[in-house]
Design a protein around this motif. Structure first.
Motif, PDB file in Angstrom:
ATOM      1  N   MET A 140      45.886   8.758 -15.607  1.00  0.00           N
ATOM      2  CA  MET A 140      45.687   7.202 -16.204  1.00  0.00           C
ATOM      3  C   MET A 140      45.920   6.778 -17.386  1.00  0.00           C
ATOM      4  SD  MET A 140      41.526   7.217 -17.190  1.00  0.00           S
ATOM      5  CE  MET A 140      40.796   7.919 -15.676  1.00  0.00           C
ATOM      6  N   VAL A 141      46.147   5.666 -17.551  1.00  0.00           N
ATOM      7  CA  VAL A 141      46.348   4.978 -18.833  1.00  0.00           C
ATOM      8  C   VAL A 141      45.026   4.192 -19.144  1.00  0.00           C
ATOM      9  CG1 VAL A 141      47.560   3.318 -20.377  1.00  0.00           C
ATOM     10  CG2 VAL A 141      48.688   4.642 -18.602  1.00  0.00           C
ATOM     11  N   VAL A 142      44.258   4.513 -20.444  1.00  0.00           N
ATOM     12  CA  VAL A 142      43.077   3.790 -20.836  1.00  0.00           C
ATOM     13  C   VAL A 142      43.503   2.741 -21.890  1.00  0.00           C
ATOM     14  CG1 VAL A 142      40.978   4.165 -22.380  1.00  0.00           C
ATOM     15  CG2 VAL A 142      41.631   6.096 -20.764  1.00  0.00           C
ATOM     16  N   CYS A 143      42.691   1.590 -21.398  1.00  0.00           N
ATOM     17  CA  CYS A 143      43.139   0.450 -22.266  1.00  0.00           C
ATOM     18  C   CYS A 143      41.902   0.191 -23.012  1.00  0.00           C
ATOM     19  CB  CYS A 143      43.354  -0.899 -21.386  1.00  0.00           C
ATOM     20  SG  CYS A 143      44.466  -0.233 -19.861  1.00  0.00           S
ATOM     21  N   PHE A 144      42.235  -0.208 -24.460  1.00  0.00           N
ATOM     22  CA  PHE A 144      41.027  -0.495 -25.431  1.00  0.00           C
ATOM     23  C   PHE A 144      41.371  -1.851 -26.025  1.00  0.00           C
ATOM     24  CE2 PHE A 144      38.981  -0.293 -29.687  1.00  0.00           C
ATOM     25  CZ  PHE A 144      37.833  -0.555 -29.324  1.00  0.00           C
ATOM     26  N   ASP A 145      40.528  -3.175 -25.584  1.00  0.00           N
ATOM     27  CA  ASP A 145      40.860  -4.318 -26.121  1.00  0.00           C
ATOM     28  C   ASP A 145      40.157  -4.402 -27.615  1.00  0.00           C
ATOM     29  OD1 ASP A 145      40.343  -7.123 -26.720  1.00  0.00           O
ATOM     30  OD2 ASP A 145      41.045  -7.487 -24.876  1.00  0.00           O
ATOM     31  N   LEU A 146      41.156  -4.552 -28.703  1.00  0.00           N
ATOM     32  CA  LEU A 146      40.809  -4.592 -29.925  1.00  0.00           C
ATOM     33  C   LEU A 146      39.794  -5.732 -30.526  1.00  0.00           C
ATOM     34  CD1 LEU A 146      43.994  -3.422 -31.481  1.00  0.00           C
ATOM     35  CD2 LEU A 146      41.936  -2.011 -31.626  1.00  0.00           C
ATOM     36  N   ARG A 147      39.830  -6.724 -29.772  1.00  0.00           N
ATOM     37  CA  ARG A 147      38.870  -7.969 -30.193  1.00  0.00           C
ATOM     38  C   ARG A 147      37.707  -7.845 -29.395  1.00  0.00           C
ATOM     39  NH1 ARG A 147      40.492 -13.919 -30.416  1.00  0.00           N
ATOM     40  NH2 ARG A 147      38.873 -13.339 -32.153  1.00  0.00           N
ATOM     41  N   THR A 148      37.735  -7.404 -28.025  1.00  0.00           N
ATOM     42  CA  THR A 148      36.367  -7.377 -27.222  1.00  0.00           C
ATOM     43  C   THR A 148      35.506  -5.863 -27.595  1.00  0.00           C
ATOM     44  OG1 THR A 148      37.357  -6.689 -25.252  1.00  0.00           O
ATOM     45  CG2 THR A 148      36.839  -9.061 -25.714  1.00  0.00           C
ATOM     46  N   GLU A 149      36.607  -4.949 -28.042  1.00  0.00           N
ATOM     47  CA  GLU A 149      36.072  -3.522 -28.256  1.00  0.00           C
ATOM     48  C   GLU A 149      35.721  -2.878 -26.631  1.00  0.00           C
ATOM     49  OE1 GLU A 149      33.492  -3.054 -31.546  1.00  0.00           O
ATOM     50  OE2 GLU A 149      35.259  -3.963 -32.738  1.00  0.00           O
ATOM     51  N   LYS A 150      36.194  -3.406 -25.755  1.00  0.00           N
ATOM     52  CA  LYS A 150      35.921  -2.922 -24.457  1.00  0.00           C
ATOM     53  C   LYS A 150      37.051  -2.149 -23.857  1.00  0.00           C
ATOM     54  CE  LYS A 150      32.299  -5.612 -24.007  1.00  0.00           C
ATOM     55  NZ  LYS A 150      30.949  -4.837 -24.023  1.00  0.00           N
ATOM     56  N   PHE A 151      36.617  -1.132 -23.124  1.00  0.00           N
ATOM     57  CA  PHE A 151      37.484  -0.190 -22.403  1.00  0.00           C
ATOM     58  C   PHE A 151      37.787  -0.569 -20.707  1.00  0.00           C
ATOM     59  CE2 PHE A 151      36.003   2.332 -25.764  1.00  0.00           C
ATOM     60  CZ  PHE A 151      37.014   3.216 -26.259  1.00  0.00           C
ATOM     61  N   SER A 152      38.815  -0.103 -20.261  1.00  0.00           N
ATOM     62  CA  SER A 152      39.228  -0.377 -19.001  1.00  0.00           C
ATOM     63  C   SER A 152      40.340   0.935 -18.981  1.00  0.00           C
ATOM     64  CB  SER A 152      39.994  -1.739 -18.515  1.00  0.00           C
ATOM     65  OG  SER A 152      40.927  -1.991 -19.239  1.00  0.00           O
ATOM     66  N   SER A 153      40.811   1.052 -17.645  1.00  0.00           N
ATOM     67  CA  SER A 153      41.560   2.116 -17.347  1.00  0.00           C
ATOM     68  C   SER A 153      42.597   1.788 -16.160  1.00  0.00           C
ATOM     69  CB  SER A 153      40.888   3.525 -16.961  1.00  0.00           C
ATOM     70  OG  SER A 153      40.205   3.355 -15.693  1.00  0.00           O
ATOM     71  N   VAL A 154      43.702   2.467 -15.926  1.00  0.00           N
ATOM     72  CA  VAL A 154      44.758   2.159 -15.136  1.00  0.00           C
ATOM     73  C   VAL A 154      45.454   3.306 -14.488  1.00  0.00           C
ATOM     74  CG1 VAL A 154      46.865   0.779 -14.409  1.00  0.00           C
ATOM     75  CG2 VAL A 154      45.386  -0.172 -16.044  1.00  0.00           C
ATOM     76  N   LYS A 155      45.187   3.648 -13.255  1.00  0.00           N
ATOM     77  CA  LYS A 155      45.867   4.689 -12.633  1.00  0.00           C
ATOM     78  C   LYS A 155      47.337   4.613 -12.555  1.00  0.00           C
ATOM     79  CE  LYS A 155      41.580   6.484 -10.197  1.00  0.00           C
ATOM     80  NZ  LYS A 155      41.039   6.629  -8.895  1.00  0.00           N
ATOM     81  N   PHE A 156      47.884   5.751 -12.445  1.00  0.00           N
ATOM     82  CA  PHE A 156      49.590   5.629 -12.343  1.00  0.00           C
ATOM     83  C   PHE A 156      49.726   6.931 -11.567  1.00  0.00           C
ATOM     84  CE2 PHE A 156      49.509   7.590 -16.424  1.00  0.00           C
ATOM     85  CZ  PHE A 156      50.331   8.799 -16.334  1.00  0.00           C
ATOM     86  N   LEU A 157      50.476   6.545 -10.485  1.00  0.00           N
ATOM     87  CA  LEU A 157      50.964   7.841  -9.373  1.00  0.00           C
ATOM     88  C   LEU A 157      52.465   7.422  -9.075  1.00  0.00           C
ATOM     89  CD1 LEU A 157      47.886   7.119  -6.923  1.00  0.00           C
ATOM     90  CD2 LEU A 157      48.074   8.939  -8.790  1.00  0.00           C
ATOM     91  N   GLY A 158      52.984   8.615  -8.603  1.00  0.00           N
ATOM     92  CA  GLY A 158      54.295   8.343  -8.002  1.00  0.00           C
ATOM     93  C   GLY A 158      55.257   8.925  -8.966  1.00  0.00           C
ATOM     94  N   THR A 159      54.839   9.371 -10.086  1.00  0.00           N
ATOM     95  CA  THR A 159      55.952   9.704 -10.913  1.00  0.00           C
ATOM     96  C   THR A 159      55.874  11.231 -11.149  1.00  0.00           C
ATOM     97  OG1 THR A 159      54.411   9.745 -13.083  1.00  0.00           O
ATOM     98  CG2 THR A 159      55.586   7.842 -12.459  1.00  0.00           C
ATOM     99  N   SER A 160      56.922  11.895 -11.375  1.00  0.00           N
ATOM    100  CA  SER A 160      57.099  13.316 -11.130  1.00  0.00           C
ATOM    101  C   SER A 160      56.929  13.904 -12.830  1.00  0.00           C
ATOM    102  CB  SER A 160      58.352  13.825 -10.859  1.00  0.00           C
ATOM    103  OG  SER A 160      59.466  13.285 -11.335  1.00  0.00           O
ATOM    104  N   CYS A 161      57.019  12.782 -13.929  1.00  0.00           N
ATOM    105  CA  CYS A 161      56.916  13.137 -15.216  1.00  0.00           C
ATOM    106  C   CYS A 161      55.461  13.081 -15.632  1.00  0.00           C
ATOM    107  CB  CYS A 161      57.861  12.096 -16.134  1.00  0.00           C
ATOM    108  SG  CYS A 161      57.559  12.354 -17.753  1.00  0.00           S
ATOM    109  N   LYS A 162      54.952  14.452 -16.127  1.00  0.00           N
ATOM    110  CA  LYS A 162      53.569  14.060 -16.655  1.00  0.00           C
ATOM    111  C   LYS A 162      53.393  13.592 -17.787  1.00  0.00           C
ATOM    112  CE  LYS A 162      52.600  18.558 -14.176  1.00  0.00           C
ATOM    113  NZ  LYS A 162      52.286  20.035 -14.442  1.00  0.00           N
ATOM    114  N   GLU A 163      54.329  13.443 -18.885  1.00  0.00           N
ATOM    115  CA  GLU A 163      54.206  12.802 -20.078  1.00  0.00           C
ATOM    116  C   GLU A 163      55.202  11.790 -20.187  1.00  0.00           C
ATOM    117  OE1 GLU A 163      52.022  13.046 -22.299  1.00  0.00           O
ATOM    118  OE2 GLU A 163      50.756  14.387 -21.265  1.00  0.00           O
ATOM    119  N   PRO A 164      55.323  10.621 -19.405  1.00  0.00           N
ATOM    120  CA  PRO A 164      55.991   9.485 -19.734  1.00  0.00           C
ATOM    121  C   PRO A 164      56.002   8.928 -21.116  1.00  0.00           C
ATOM    122  CG  PRO A 164      54.398   8.753 -18.013  1.00  0.00           C
ATOM    123  CD  PRO A 164      54.083  10.132 -18.279  1.00  0.00           C
ATOM    124  N   THR A 165      56.782   8.255 -21.474  1.00  0.00           N
ATOM    125  CA  THR A 165      56.887   7.600 -22.851  1.00  0.00           C
ATOM    126  C   THR A 165      56.205   6.051 -22.504  1.00  0.00           C
ATOM    127  OG1 THR A 165      58.671   8.726 -23.755  1.00  0.00           O
ATOM    128  CG2 THR A 165      57.931   6.878 -24.921  1.00  0.00           C
TER     129      THR A 165
END
Length: 395
Positions: free
Chosen positions: A248-273
């Motif tokens: 997943m990618v974790v998203c942290f909004d610097l203004r509201t200081e709230k967290f959210s997350s986005v899952k990513f599937l379908g890639t064979s690369c474990k550590e994309p840039t």
């Protein structure tokens, strides 16, 4: 699994004001003085601050610092860091503009202020660099340091204590609206920082790498886009068969200081840039790797762009490399990120001559830019960062 505690530290505001015109002033308008000084390199600004009290007051004012930063953002640079025996050294070169056709160019490196060598280098945001080090063998305290290569200043943040030496992860973000830098730390227990609740159980990908591999991969750098800090993480889940880590990618909004997350599937690369693709978050890779070389027969780049974070939707783009690629890229290179429509690659080690490759995904053109002035560190391990801007802000 209890979610890790998250903590945020905001920078102190500079409150020095300009000397009033009634007391003393330059014989030209302040706006013109700002314009003149803002065109100078940061090294010259540091010297000018020592000329007299008037210049010091003016060049340390919040108005000038913001004016200088605004102009620096319009001419971003590439930042190189190299670990010497006792220090970490920094250089910068301008990011090329309006490149057309397959070409080559040369850029002179600008030497910036060096700093003592720290244990871990955690990333670069705008003009500041964040690094840290653990305590002694039996000391679980972790120290975070913010460095400014433009001014040579560093700021040590309050010490954090964790149960183990590898539980603390630190990221630096910048909010362009509030004009504030914020430091986010993950996994601390006893602290004096402000607490921010996170309801997303996860481990940063760098922590997973530490536990599994014993090191922090350079491809795990976070990225800050429009006031949102993104970093790769894994969500532990136990199936009936095995222990799985969902990406997943974790998203942290610097203004509201709230967290959210986005899952990513379908890639064979474990550590994309993580990349900034025209203001949107992207995951960039070549095959199953963030490295490009001839031995791996790299033939294309794969880019996943985040379309809808709430629905976890990504769009996939594949860019096939032109035949001229093999004649230009003759060494192993690391995917650094993107500048507009251009993919940027840099060498991992400066064995002979240092250069950077720009590949335009729309025009299919390749530009090779050599970097002069860094031969003394030949053979050293290099790290490269995009969109570095000079910031003369004082801590």
């Amino acid at each position: 699994m209890k979610p890790p505690r998250q903590n945020v530290w905001g920078t102190r505001r500079v409150t020095r004001s300009m000397t009033s015109p009634q007391q003393i002033s330059l014989p030209i308008p302040d706006e013109l003085v700002f314009e003149i000084f803002s065109r100078l390199p940061s090294k010259v600004i540091a010297r000018c601050r020592c000329v007299c009290k008037l210049w010091s007051s003016m060049l340390c004012s919040q108005d000038f610092i913001q004016s200088f930063l605004t102009k620096s953002c319009a001419r971003p640079q590439i930042l190189f860091s190299c670990e010497a025996k006792f220090d970490i050294c920094f250089w910068s070169v301008p990011q090329p503009q309006n490149m057309e056709g397959d070409s080559s160019a040369v850029a002179a490196a600008n030497h910036l202020a060096p700093f003592r060598r720290y244990t871990r280098f955690l990333g670069c945001t705008n003009g500041l660099f964040v690094c840290g080090f653990e305590g002694l063998k039996n000391d679980s305290k972790f120290v975070t340091v913010i460095c400014n290569p433009s001014t040579g200043e560093s700021l040590t943040l309050p010490r954090l204590k964790s149960r183990t030496r590898y539980e603390v992860e630190t990221y630096l973000g910048y909010d362009p609206i509030a004009k504030e830098y914020k430091v986010l730390t993950l996994g601390t227990k006893r602290l004096s920082w402000r607490k921010v609740q996170c309801c997303i159980p996860h481990l940063p990908s760098s922590s997973i790498a530490v536990y599994i591999c014993g090191h922090l991969p350079s491809s795990s750098m976070p990225i800050c886009i429009s006031g949102v800090l993104y970093y790769k993480a894994g969500a532990p889940c136990i199936s009936s068969v095995e222990y799985i880590v969902e990406s997943m990618v974790v998203c942290f909004d610097l203004r509201t200081e709230k967290f959210s997350s986005v899952k990513f599937l379908g890639t064979s690369c474990k550590e994309p840039t993580l990349v900034n693709y025209n203001g949107k978050l992207g995951l960039l890779m070549s095959g199953d790797s963030t490295y490009v070389n001839l031995e791996r027969t790299s033939r294309s780049f794969e880019l996943w762009v985040l379309r809808d974070a709430a629905k976890h939707e990504w769009s996939k783009h594949v860019y096939v490399l032109p035949p001229s690629w093999k004649n230009i890229v003759t060494e192993t290179m690391r995917i650094i990120g993107m500048i507009g429509d251009e993919i940027v690659l840099s060498l991992c080690n400066q064995n002979k001559h240092l250069y950077v490759i720009y590949y335009n995904v729309e025009s299919k053109m390749i530009t090779k830019v050599g970097v002069q002035g860094m031969d003394v560190y030949r053979g050293c391990y290099l790290k490269t960062y995009l969109n570095y801007v000079e910031d003369v802000k004082l801590f």
